[in-house]
Design an enzyme around this catalytic site. Sequence first.
Site, mmCIF file in Angstrom:
data_model
loop_
_atom_site.group_PDB
_atom_site.id
_atom_site.type_symbol
_atom_site.label_atom_id
_atom_site.label_comp_id
_atom_site.label_asym_id
_atom_site.label_seq_id
_atom_site.Cartn_x
_atom_site.Cartn_y
_atom_site.Cartn_z
ATOM 1 N N GLY A 98 -10.740 83.191 61.662
ATOM 2 C CA GLY A 98 -11.011 84.598 61.392
ATOM 3 C C GLY A 98 -12.431 84.816 60.914
ATOM 4 O O GLY A 98 -13.049 85.843 61.227
ATOM 5 N N ASP A 323 -8.290 81.602 48.654
ATOM 6 C CA ASP A 323 -7.900 80.524 49.568
ATOM 7 C C ASP A 323 -7.151 79.406 48.865
ATOM 8 O O ASP A 323 -6.546 78.557 49.533
ATOM 9 C CB ASP A 323 -9.135 79.945 50.259
ATOM 10 C CG ASP A 323 -9.718 80.881 51.290
ATOM 11 O OD1 ASP A 323 -8.959 81.698 51.844
ATOM 12 O OD2 ASP A 323 -10.928 80.806 51.545
ATOM 13 N N ARG A 354 1.256 83.711 53.823
ATOM 14 C CA ARG A 354 1.287 82.559 52.919
ATOM 15 C C ARG A 354 2.307 82.719 51.798
ATOM 16 O O ARG A 354 2.847 81.719 51.317
ATOM 17 C CB ARG A 354 -0.111 82.293 52.361
ATOM 18 C CG ARG A 354 -1.029 81.676 53.406
ATOM 19 C CD ARG A 354 -2.424 81.391 52.908
ATOM 20 N NE ARG A 354 -3.165 80.645 53.939
ATOM 21 C CZ ARG A 354 -4.480 80.486 53.950
ATOM 22 N NH1 ARG A 354 -5.216 81.018 52.992
ATOM 23 N NH2 ARG A 354 -5.052 79.788 54.912
#
Length: 440
Positions: A98, A323, A354
């Site tokens: 991305g 992240d 996630r």
Amino acid sequence: MHDPSPRPRAFRPLGPLRGTALVPGDKSISHRALILAGLATGRSRIGGLSEGRDVLATAAGMRAFGARIGREGDSLTVDGLGGALLQPRAALAMGNSGTSARLLMGLAATRNLTATFTGDASLSRRPMSRIIAPLRRLGADISAAPGGLLPLTVRGLLPAAPLLHPMEVASAQVKSALLLAGLNTPGITRIFEPVPTRDHSERMLGAFGAELEVEEAADGRILCLRGEGALRAQTLSVPGDPSAAAFLLVAALIVPGSEILIQGVGINPTRTGLFEVLREMGADLRLSNQRTECGEPVADIAACHSHLRGVDVPPELAPSMIDEYPIFFIAAAFARGTSRTSGLSELRVKESDRLATMARGFAALGMAVEETVDGLAITGTGGEPLPGGTEPIDPQMDHRIAMSFAVAGLHCRAPLTIADMSPAGTSFPRFAETLEGLAA
């Protein structure tokens, strides 16, 4: 070309982790170094560049725009275009990256060219509307698949008008795309950022000679970039990726008897939220040999096995550890008490959802986990091993999910199998080998 066949792998206790390790170059910095070197005049040399698949997608994109990228010893060389991008001959295949797609879309938006972007199945499900909307305000003509998805085509506008861009979403990718668009826009492009995000683009632009100033405001800050300036080739050394280091550090924290040192890790304050949270949990983390490389703060980081306790992570920390939440969840799984997170709706639109994927994995392991709209609450084992021995955990093509549960497998009573470890090549190609080396 990447082999799409699943590669299952079982992870089991290997004993204490000890010794010294290196991690791949910072992925975020590597993307930006390649792009700016490709725009600069002259030959840049970049050492320590990440060689994960995401960064290779950016390199392929810059080659498609005309940059010449080669190798000299351990460094990559980039012969820049002096700002004059060429028309790509074919669609730019972004794989699962991305960052590559969004940054190169910004680059194309103010150029006299047309660029089509494609991605793999995972990337093609990820929304691009957050970058399409501001680039359209610049005047770029963008056509996308329904829902603002890939494949999409950018027809750049030259010259574009400088604008003030209020950041509606705290996203370093969107900010960076707008800065790259501003490089080829006459006058001054201004970006209002109410919530600070990682500042690698600002640092890297300064290193290459761009005129960029930051104005502090009562409710945020304004980045002011003067366009149409010349960028100068540089010699850079990319620091180790703190996101990659996080997996090894948490592994050492949860496996009894472990003590490791990771050398040359970036400690940019916009990226160290996880380290702050781990220390609050009681983690034994120590920094040494602090220095500056590539305009970024760098240090060696030591980690020892620690008795962790649950914490509530405030949502305002999300930009500095977005992240790292998957591996934080693993640390929480071995802590005493319950850890709670919120404000993480961004994790729903990463390489996978996630939050849902981590929750399913924990549920398969018999853990007490509560999934909310924008977070997880995890009740840990107090340091006891997880049971393991479940059906293989499906990481949903997500490198951070795969590596996170692999780390959990190092402190399980029975082997923990990841249905596909190949996604780790996105950011940490030798991840499993590095873990085994620390246990040897």
